[in-house]
Design a protein around this motif. Structure first.
Motif, PDB file in Angstrom:
ATOM      1  N   LYS A   1      -1.532  33.103 -18.136  1.00  0.00           N
ATOM      2  CA  LYS A   1      -1.550  31.896 -16.809  1.00  0.00           C
ATOM      3  C   LYS A   1      -2.801  32.699 -16.421  1.00  0.00           C
ATOM      4  O   LYS A   1      -3.341  31.863 -15.111  1.00  0.00           O
ATOM      5  N   ASP A   2      -3.814  33.716 -16.558  1.00  0.00           N
ATOM      6  CA  ASP A   2      -5.465  33.957 -16.260  1.00  0.00           C
ATOM      7  C   ASP A   2      -6.043  32.273 -17.664  1.00  0.00           C
ATOM      8  O   ASP A   2      -6.400  31.782 -16.329  1.00  0.00           O
ATOM      9  N   VAL A   3      -5.593  32.164 -18.271  1.00  0.00           N
ATOM     10  CA  VAL A   3      -6.520  30.894 -18.882  1.00  0.00           C
ATOM     11  C   VAL A   3      -5.868  29.325 -18.553  1.00  0.00           C
ATOM     12  O   VAL A   3      -6.717  28.469 -18.188  1.00  0.00           O
ATOM     13  N   LEU A   4      -4.727  29.075 -17.537  1.00  0.00           N
ATOM     14  CA  LEU A   4      -4.511  28.267 -16.882  1.00  0.00           C
ATOM     15  C   LEU A   4      -5.280  27.990 -15.933  1.00  0.00           C
ATOM     16  O   LEU A   4      -5.819  26.902 -15.622  1.00  0.00           O
ATOM     17  N   LEU A   5      -5.480  29.638 -15.228  1.00  0.00           N
ATOM     18  CA  LEU A   5      -5.864  29.070 -13.439  1.00  0.00           C
ATOM     19  C   LEU A   5      -7.168  29.515 -13.807  1.00  0.00           C
ATOM     20  O   LEU A   5      -8.004  28.877 -12.635  1.00  0.00           O
TER      21      LEU A   5
ATOM     22  N   LEU B   1      -7.469  24.644 -16.157  1.00  0.00           N
ATOM     23  CA  LEU B   1      -7.306  23.820 -14.754  1.00  0.00           C
ATOM     24  C   LEU B   1      -9.080  23.514 -13.742  1.00  0.00           C
ATOM     25  O   LEU B   1      -9.075  22.464 -13.890  1.00  0.00           O
ATOM     26  N   PRO B   2      -9.747  24.534 -13.603  1.00  0.00           N
ATOM     27  CA  PRO B   2     -10.704  24.693 -13.360  1.00  0.00           C
ATOM     28  C   PRO B   2     -11.932  23.593 -14.454  1.00  0.00           C
ATOM     29  O   PRO B   2     -12.815  22.409 -13.545  1.00  0.00           O
TER      30      PRO B   2
ATOM     31  N   LEU C   1       1.108  -1.672   0.056  1.00  0.00           N
ATOM     32  CA  LEU C   1      -0.060   0.261  -0.489  1.00  0.00           C
ATOM     33  C   LEU C   1       1.354   0.939   0.003  1.00  0.00           C
ATOM     34  O   LEU C   1       0.351   1.873  -0.397  1.00  0.00           O
ATOM     35  N   PHE C   2       2.076   0.908   0.956  1.00  0.00           N
ATOM     36  CA  PHE C   2       2.859   2.450   0.454  1.00  0.00           C
ATOM     37  C   PHE C   2       3.504   2.371  -0.660  1.00  0.00           C
ATOM     38  O   PHE C   2       3.338   3.843  -1.269  1.00  0.00           O
ATOM     39  N   GLU C   3       4.054   1.579  -1.146  1.00  0.00           N
ATOM     40  CA  GLU C   3       4.654   1.910  -2.070  1.00  0.00           C
ATOM     41  C   GLU C   3       3.357   2.215  -3.675  1.00  0.00           C
ATOM     42  O   GLU C   3       3.928   3.191  -4.700  1.00  0.00           O
ATOM     43  N   THR C   4       2.398   1.565  -3.830  1.00  0.00           N
ATOM     44  CA  THR C   4       1.096   2.168  -4.107  1.00  0.00           C
ATOM     45  C   THR C   4       0.504   3.469  -4.364  1.00  0.00           C
ATOM     46  O   THR C   4       0.813   5.162  -4.886  1.00  0.00           O
ATOM     47  N   ILE C   5       0.575   4.018  -3.139  1.00  0.00           N
ATOM     48  CA  ILE C   5       0.302   5.135  -3.255  1.00  0.00           C
ATOM     49  C   ILE C   5       1.148   6.634  -2.772  1.00  0.00           C
ATOM     50  O   ILE C   5       1.106   7.075  -3.816  1.00  0.00           O
ATOM     51  N   VAL C   6       2.314   6.247  -2.659  1.00  0.00           N
ATOM     52  CA  VAL C   6       3.511   6.776  -2.933  1.00  0.00           C
ATOM     53  C   VAL C   6       3.561   7.406  -4.965  1.00  0.00           C
ATOM     54  O   VAL C   6       3.853   8.079  -5.292  1.00  0.00           O
ATOM     55  N   SER C   7       4.375   5.696  -5.241  1.00  0.00           N
ATOM     56  CA  SER C   7       3.537   6.127  -6.717  1.00  0.00           C
ATOM     57  C   SER C   7       2.260   6.619  -7.520  1.00  0.00           C
ATOM     58  O   SER C   7       2.429   7.021  -8.391  1.00  0.00           O
ATOM     59  N   PHE C   8       1.511   6.700  -7.080  1.00  0.00           N
ATOM     60  CA  PHE C   8       0.243   6.958  -7.746  1.00  0.00           C
ATOM     61  C   PHE C   8       0.226   8.897  -7.562  1.00  0.00           C
ATOM     62  O   PHE C   8       0.381   9.583  -8.164  1.00  0.00           O
ATOM     63  N   LEU C   9       0.784   9.374  -6.758  1.00  0.00           N
ATOM     64  CA  LEU C   9       0.460  10.641  -6.507  1.00  0.00           C
ATOM     65  C   LEU C   9       1.810  11.015  -6.683  1.00  0.00           C
ATOM     66  O   LEU C   9       1.697  12.264  -7.561  1.00  0.00           O
ATOM     67  N   ILE C  10       3.218  10.251  -6.972  1.00  0.00           N
ATOM     68  CA  ILE C  10       4.017  11.470  -7.940  1.00  0.00           C
ATOM     69  C   ILE C  10       3.676  11.475  -9.204  1.00  0.00           C
ATOM     70  O   ILE C  10       3.938  12.215 -10.129  1.00  0.00           O
ATOM     71  N   VAL C  11       2.863  10.099  -9.813  1.00  0.00           N
ATOM     72  CA  VAL C  11       1.875   9.627 -10.869  1.00  0.00           C
ATOM     73  C   VAL C  11       1.255  11.517 -11.425  1.00  0.00           C
ATOM     74  O   VAL C  11       1.194  11.906 -12.320  1.00  0.00           O
ATOM     75  N   THR C  12       0.250  11.395 -10.209  1.00  0.00           N
ATOM     76  CA  THR C  12      -0.614  12.755 -10.625  1.00  0.00           C
ATOM     77  C   THR C  12       0.561  13.626 -11.069  1.00  0.00           C
ATOM     78  O   THR C  12      -0.212  14.082 -11.635  1.00  0.00           O
ATOM     79  N   VAL C  13       1.014  14.283  -9.505  1.00  0.00           N
ATOM     80  CA  VAL C  13       1.674  15.902  -9.539  1.00  0.00           C
ATOM     81  C   VAL C  13       2.287  15.657 -11.205  1.00  0.00           C
ATOM     82  O   VAL C  13       2.349  16.517 -12.283  1.00  0.00           O
ATOM     83  N   VAL C  14       3.339  14.553 -11.870  1.00  0.00           N
ATOM     84  CA  VAL C  14       4.133  14.998 -12.610  1.00  0.00           C
ATOM     85  C   VAL C  14       3.270  14.439 -14.406  1.00  0.00           C
ATOM     86  O   VAL C  14       3.581  15.844 -15.025  1.00  0.00           O
ATOM     87  N   GLY C  15       2.246  13.738 -14.640  1.00  0.00           N
ATOM     88  CA  GLY C  15       1.446  14.287 -15.400  1.00  0.00           C
ATOM     89  C   GLY C  15       0.403  15.322 -15.457  1.00  0.00           C
ATOM     90  O   GLY C  15       1.042  15.928 -16.291  1.00  0.00           O
ATOM     91  N   ILE C  16       0.380  15.908 -14.575  1.00  0.00           N
ATOM     92  CA  ILE C  16      -0.260  17.183 -14.390  1.00  0.00           C
ATOM     93  C   ILE C  16       0.918  18.075 -15.173  1.00  0.00           C
ATOM     94  O   ILE C  16       0.326  19.300 -15.689  1.00  0.00           O
TER      95      ILE C  16
END
Length: 332
Positions: free
Chosen positions: A250-254, A258-259, A150-165
């Motif tokens: 920047k205004d287009v992005l924020l 993203l919303p 579970l620890f390895e899955t959660i850490v890798s999932f958070l990294i994938v989410t942040v890096v992907g975005i």
């Protein structure tokens, strides 16, 4: 002659008045019938403790409008209540059938092993899996295996989410970077990750961060491509509106990108959590001394198929749990 003319004019006038009065009476009759129908609807919609003086039939301007609005609102409320009851019944039926299918499958599996239709040493059985789970709970070994996975899955999932975005935003903001890097992302995404895992072990050693890196490599490239495609298909009219109001990129992005991409990001997360779990198991197959992937490899090598089936069942439960959590967040 004048007398006959006067009689003829009198008959024409009388016929005219008969037709006029008849038309007027017919119109009045139709209005009276319509009023009666509306009164019946008002009596049906208005609660018994409500005074009908509020729905004044003599008020030609407000009474009919108020009765019409009350009738429509009551009809809408009844329709909404019926729809909600139908949805609750449907969800309850789905849950019941889903549970019955699971119970039926487990019962047939156990029955086939009891009747020696299949070999429980090879295929195991629900009772043997429960006994294996209870034995590992008593000695405490199952908790360490579950915890590290579970620890390895959660850490890798958070990294994938942040890096992907972040990578998708970078590709969206730079057309040149998108056109240069997209072919390489496609090739890396199609690369078999099981072939990449041994190289990661050689480069990084047999450690937890190696397994996390293997899990990230399974999901991150597909996540970047999916998010970048979604960002690129954003409504151009909204972008032009931001620029017309004096905004910048920047205004287009924020304020727009993203919303407006939250449903896309959450949908992508539901896919990534399963891929990260698959990547963790691939890494534990090759470079682990603990974890559910290690249990699967160890059990298959020493012919303890109960451990193998137990690990697979736990992986299915965790995957469904992660998916349910993200889906609930998506609905909220």
């Amino acid at each position: 002659m004048c007398r006959k003319r006067k009689e003829k004019d009198g008959k024409a006038i009388a016929a005219f008045w008969r037709e006029s009065c008849g038309g007027f009476c017919a119109a009045w009759h139709r209005e009276a019938v319509s009023a009666a129908h509306w009164m019946i609807r008002v009596h049906a919609c208005v609660p018994s403790n409500t005074s009908l003086s509020y729905y004044n039939m003599e008020d030609n301007t407000g009474g009919w409008k108020m009765s019409d609005q009350a009738s429509q609102s009551q009809s809408v409320i009844r329709f909404q209540e019926a729809y909600m009851e139908q949805e609750k019944l449907h969800k309850r039926k789905v849950r019941i059938i889903r549970s019955m299918l699971l119970v039926l499958f487990l019962a047939l599996w156990e029955l086939c092993t009891r009747l020696d239709m299949i070999d429980d040493f090879i295929f195991s059985s629900p009772s043997r899996v429960l006994f294996c789970f209870w034995k590992m709970v008593r000695d405490g070994s199952i908790f360490s295996h579950i915890g590290i996975t579970l620890f390895e899955t959660i850490v890798s999932f958070l990294i994938v989410t942040v890096v992907g975005i972040l990578a998708a935003v970078l590709l969206w903001s730079s057309r040149s970077a998108s056109e240069i890097l997209e072919p390489y992302l496609v090739m890396l995404n199609s690369l078999p990750k099981s072939a990449l895992a041994p190289m990661l072990i050689v480069w990084m050693g047999s450690h937890v961060h190696t397994i996390v890196a293997a899990a990230v490599s399974v999901a991150v490239f597909g996540s970047i491509l999916t998010l970048h495609t979604g960002f690129s298909s954003m409504d151009p009219d909204k972008i032009r509106l931001i620029y017309a109001l004096g905004g910048n990129k920047k205004d287009v992005l924020l304020k727009v990108l993203l919303p407006g991409s939250v449903p896309l990001i959450l949908s992508n997360m539901k896919v990534n959590v399963g891929l990260c779990l698959v990547g963790v198991i691939i890494g534990e197959f090759l470079a682990a001394r603990r974890g559910l992937g290690y249990l699967i490899i160890y059990g298959s090598q020493v012919f303890q198929l109960d451990c193998v089936v137990l690990s697979i069942v736990l992986l299915c439960l965790f995957s469904a749990l992660f998916y349910k959590l993200i889906a609930r967040r998506e609905k909220s």
